[in-house]
Structures are given as C-alpha cells and as structure tokens.
Design an enzyme around this catalytic site. Structure first.
Site, PDB file in Angstrom:
ATOM      1  N   GLY A  11       0.849  -1.133   0.017  1.00  0.00           N
ATOM      2  CA  GLY A  11       0.192  -0.216   0.212  1.00  0.00           C
ATOM      3  C   GLY A  11       0.449   0.984  -0.165  1.00  0.00           C
ATOM      4  O   GLY A  11       0.063   2.645   0.680  1.00  0.00           O
ATOM      5  N   SER A  12       1.678   1.503  -0.458  1.00  0.00           N
ATOM      6  CA  SER A  12       2.723   2.600  -0.333  1.00  0.00           C
ATOM      7  C   SER A  12       2.435   4.019  -1.089  1.00  0.00           C
ATOM      8  O   SER A  12       2.027   4.825  -1.421  1.00  0.00           O
ATOM      9  CB  SER A  12       4.684   2.398  -0.789  1.00  0.00           C
ATOM     10  OG  SER A  12       4.397   1.410  -2.469  1.00  0.00           O
ATOM     11  N   ASN A  13       1.586   3.003  -2.314  1.00  0.00           N
ATOM     12  CA  ASN A  13       0.800   4.615  -3.323  1.00  0.00           C
ATOM     13  C   ASN A  13      -0.159   4.815  -2.549  1.00  0.00           C
ATOM     14  O   ASN A  13      -0.522   5.428  -3.029  1.00  0.00           O
ATOM     15  CB  ASN A  13       0.838   3.452  -4.424  1.00  0.00           C
ATOM     16  CG  ASN A  13       1.555   3.982  -6.246  1.00  0.00           C
ATOM     17  OD1 ASN A  13       2.105   4.480  -6.547  1.00  0.00           O
ATOM     18  ND2 ASN A  13       2.371   1.944  -6.122  1.00  0.00           N
ATOM     19  N   ARG A  90      -5.208  -8.090  -8.979  1.00  0.00           N
ATOM     20  CA  ARG A  90      -6.879  -8.832  -9.896  1.00  0.00           C
ATOM     21  C   ARG A  90      -7.081  -8.271 -10.755  1.00  0.00           C
ATOM     22  O   ARG A  90      -7.540  -6.883 -10.626  1.00  0.00           O
ATOM     23  CB  ARG A  90      -7.866  -8.870  -8.113  1.00  0.00           C
ATOM     24  CG  ARG A  90      -8.718  -9.690  -8.888  1.00  0.00           C
ATOM     25  CD  ARG A  90      -9.663 -10.341  -7.506  1.00  0.00           C
ATOM     26  NE  ARG A  90      -8.585 -10.788  -6.254  1.00  0.00           N
ATOM     27  CZ  ARG A  90      -8.316 -12.281  -5.925  1.00  0.00           C
ATOM     28  NH1 ARG A  90      -8.859 -12.959  -6.889  1.00  0.00           N
ATOM     29  NH2 ARG A  90      -7.704 -12.876  -5.209  1.00  0.00           N
ATOM     30  N   LEU A  92     -10.284  -7.046 -12.888  1.00  0.00           N
ATOM     31  CA  LEU A  92     -11.467  -6.687 -12.361  1.00  0.00           C
ATOM     32  C   LEU A  92     -12.391  -6.871 -13.740  1.00  0.00           C
ATOM     33  O   LEU A  92     -11.911  -7.200 -14.795  1.00  0.00           O
ATOM     34  CB  LEU A  92     -11.996  -5.508 -12.439  1.00  0.00           C
ATOM     35  CG  LEU A  92     -11.586  -4.619 -11.305  1.00  0.00           C
ATOM     36  CD1 LEU A  92     -11.905  -3.035 -10.545  1.00  0.00           C
ATOM     37  CD2 LEU A  92     -11.292  -5.319 -10.075  1.00  0.00           C
ATOM     38  N   ASN A 106      -5.166   3.405 -12.603  1.00  0.00           N
ATOM     39  CA  ASN A 106      -4.803   2.331 -12.302  1.00  0.00           C
ATOM     40  C   ASN A 106      -3.029   2.685 -11.934  1.00  0.00           C
ATOM     41  O   ASN A 106      -2.855   3.541 -13.622  1.00  0.00           O
ATOM     42  CB  ASN A 106      -4.900   0.725 -13.158  1.00  0.00           C
ATOM     43  CG  ASN A 106      -4.091  -0.342 -12.709  1.00  0.00           C
ATOM     44  OD1 ASN A 106      -3.593  -0.209 -11.293  1.00  0.00           O
ATOM     45  ND2 ASN A 106      -3.495  -1.205 -13.661  1.00  0.00           N
ATOM     46  N   HIS A 108       0.770   1.484 -13.074  1.00  0.00           N
ATOM     47  CA  HIS A 108       1.027   0.541 -13.976  1.00  0.00           C
ATOM     48  C   HIS A 108       2.475   0.450 -14.028  1.00  0.00           C
ATOM     49  O   HIS A 108       2.970   1.757 -14.140  1.00  0.00           O
ATOM     50  CB  HIS A 108       0.244  -0.125 -15.320  1.00  0.00           C
ATOM     51  CG  HIS A 108       1.302  -1.009 -15.753  1.00  0.00           C
ATOM     52  ND1 HIS A 108       1.286  -2.520 -15.440  1.00  0.00           N
ATOM     53  CD2 HIS A 108       2.942  -1.437 -17.183  1.00  0.00           C
ATOM     54  CE1 HIS A 108       1.799  -3.465 -15.947  1.00  0.00           C
ATOM     55  NE2 HIS A 108       2.847  -3.006 -17.332  1.00  0.00           N
ATOM     56  N   THR A 140      -9.890   0.119 -18.394  1.00  0.00           N
ATOM     57  CA  THR A 140     -10.507  -0.516 -19.168  1.00  0.00           C
ATOM     58  C   THR A 140     -10.408  -1.956 -19.347  1.00  0.00           C
ATOM     59  O   THR A 140     -10.047  -2.611 -18.631  1.00  0.00           O
ATOM     60  CB  THR A 140      -9.978  -0.050 -20.883  1.00  0.00           C
ATOM     61  OG1 THR A 140      -8.689  -0.242 -21.180  1.00  0.00           O
ATOM     62  CG2 THR A 140     -10.681   1.469 -21.483  1.00  0.00           C
ATOM     63  N   GLU A 173       6.014   6.899  -8.996  1.00  0.00           N
ATOM     64  CA  GLU A 173       5.028   6.220  -8.488  1.00  0.00           C
ATOM     65  C   GLU A 173       4.233   7.141  -7.567  1.00  0.00           C
ATOM     66  O   GLU A 173       2.874   8.018  -7.792  1.00  0.00           O
ATOM     67  CB  GLU A 173       4.448   4.969  -8.386  1.00  0.00           C
ATOM     68  CG  GLU A 173       5.445   3.725  -9.477  1.00  0.00           C
ATOM     69  CD  GLU A 173       4.506   2.320  -8.795  1.00  0.00           C
ATOM     70  OE1 GLU A 173       3.309   2.341  -8.370  1.00  0.00           O
ATOM     71  OE2 GLU A 173       5.634   1.591  -9.491  1.00  0.00           O
TER      72      GLU A 173
HETATM   73  C1  GRF Z   1       4.654  -2.332  -7.047  1.00  0.00           C
HETATM   74  O1  GRF Z   1       5.535  -2.838  -7.900  1.00  0.00           O
HETATM   75  C2  GRF Z   1       4.015  -0.590  -8.022  1.00  0.00           C
HETATM   76  O2  GRF Z   1       4.891  -0.800  -8.761  1.00  0.00           O
HETATM   77  C3  GRF Z   1       2.690  -1.325  -8.246  1.00  0.00           C
HETATM   78  O3  GRF Z   1       2.090  -2.736  -7.143  1.00  0.00           O
HETATM   79  C4  GRF Z   1       2.775  -3.004  -6.724  1.00  0.00           C
HETATM   80  C5  GRF Z   1       3.040  -2.847  -4.998  1.00  0.00           C
HETATM   81  O4  GRF Z   1       2.948  -1.390  -4.875  1.00  0.00           O
HETATM   82  N1  GRF Z   1       1.517   0.140  -9.109  1.00  0.00           N
HETATM   83  P1  GRF Z   1       1.971  -0.402  -3.777  1.00  0.00           P
HETATM   84  O5  GRF Z   1       3.553   0.066  -2.413  1.00  0.00           O
HETATM   85  O6  GRF Z   1       1.440  -1.961  -2.783  1.00  0.00           O
HETATM   86  O7  GRF Z   1       1.367   0.579  -3.547  1.00  0.00           O
END
Ligand code: GRF
Length: 202
Positions: A11-13, A90, A92, A106, A108, A140, A173
């Site tokens: 969950g860093s994003n 996952r 959708l 999303n 990527h 999409t 990101e």
């Molecule tokens: C990472 O590989 C990121 O590049 C992708 O999802 C993975 C985990 O991200 N978006 P997060 O730390 O769980 O947000």
C-alpha cells in the site's frame, strides 16, 4: 470528490495518495481502502490514518462474480467518484469496469504501452532500455491498456537489477499517482469515448 483505493499488498501508493489527499486544497478525500488480501500491509497503514478499510478475500466467495458482487455492494454504499487501483493484483471483470467506467484509475510500473503485464522491470532491463517508469491510466476491459493520464520516467543504470529499478520507479509512482488523482478529481482530465480528454485549466 470521494476516492476509494484498492490494494493487495504494502500500500505504498495508497499511502502517497492518502498523504496528498490530506492537504487542504486537494480535490479528493480517500474515504475507504478495499483489499482482496487480509494480510495486506496497507490495511494497517490505512487504519492508522483513520481511513475505513474492508477486505474481501476471494476464497471466501464461491465465484469471481460473487466476490465482485460483494465489492460492488460496498462501492454502492460508499458512492465514490474515483476508484484508484494501487498495487491491486486482480483483474476486474468487464461487468465491474462498465459499472464504473471512466472512474477507475490504475498505476502500472512501466511506460505503457511498453511492457503491459507482469515482471516489467526485468523485461525493460532485458530489452536494453535506458529509461523505465510508470503510468497512471483509466481502466478499461483490456489489461494495462486504458487512456493514459500521467507518466514518469527514470533512468535504467548499469548494473540495475529488477529490485533496484523497482525501487527507483516506486519513488516516481508516489509522485504521479497523487497528480493523476488531482487532475481527475478536479475535472481537468476525464475519460470520453475511450480517450483521456484534458480541459484547459479554468
Ligand atoms: C509495486 O510493484 C508498484 O509498482 C505497483 O504495485 C506494486 C505494489 O505497490 N503499482 P504498493 O506499494 O502496494 O502501492
């Protein structure tokens, strides 16, 4: 605007979105975090910020449809304006996407349309790329293929491994996902007839 973040892991994003959304001038609020993994580290991070969390474990449901129906029911209760997939591992279904088309984002870890799918950093290194990066796009039906909202690039350095490159990409990101959410929440960018349409800042 109300945003819900979907996670499967650390969950860093999600954390970077929640931190940005806590700023008073940010046009969206993270009202909930949804995970398909009970062990997702991001759940504790969201709870620590006082964000509502809910978990829907696939194995608890008899089918993909039943699993999605439970998530869709939660979304009907939450009524989000934007859904941010953030490390959500996952696919959708088309039905799910149609229900919320134009509202699902999303991130990527590649410069789409290069390297859709998995192991993006290894593939970029193997291809001899000199840059790599990440893409925020509208979701999409096709995987990693929707209209692009924002991208950021980083250098691939001699001796890079997938891990060192992943770490460098993750840093950007965390910068572009909040930017993309801001653009969509304030209406500067929207999805129209399958394209990302920008409106000049009012
Ligand atoms: C990472 O590989 C990121 O590049 C992708 O999802 C993975 C985990 O991200 N978006 P997060 O730390 O769980 O947000």
């Amino acid at each position: 605007k109300k945003a819900v973040v979907f996670i499967s892991g650390g969950g860093s994003n999600m954390l970077s979105l929640a931190t940005a959304a806590a700023e008073p001038d940010f046009p969206a609020e993270i009202i909930a975090v949804i995970s398909d993994k009970a062990e997702a580290g991001g759940l504790a991070k969201a709870a620590a910020l006082g964000i509502r969390t809910s978990t829907f474990v696939r194995q608890d449901f008899s089918s993909k449809e039943a699993h999605e129906a439970a998530i869709l029911a939660e979304l009907d209760r939450l009524q989000p304006d934007v859904i941010c997939l953030a490390g959500y591992m996952r696919m959708l279904s088309a039905a799910f996407i149609h229900r919320h088309e134009g509202k699902i984002l999303n991130i990527h870890p590649s410069l789409l349309p290069l390297f859709p799918g998995l192991h993006t950093h290894q593939r970029a290194i193997d291809a001899g790329m000199k840059i790599a990066g990440c893409t925020v796009h509208f979701v999409t039906e096709a995987m990693d293929d929707g209209p692009i909202i924002a991208q950021a690039a980083v250098p691939i350095l001699a001796g890079d491994t997938p891990e060192t490159l992943a770490s460098r990409v993750l840093t950007v990101e965390h910068q572009i996902y909040p930017l993309a959410l801001r653009l969509v929440a304030e209406g500067t960018v929207e999805m129209k007839n399958g394209c990302a349409v920008s409106h000049a800042p009012s």
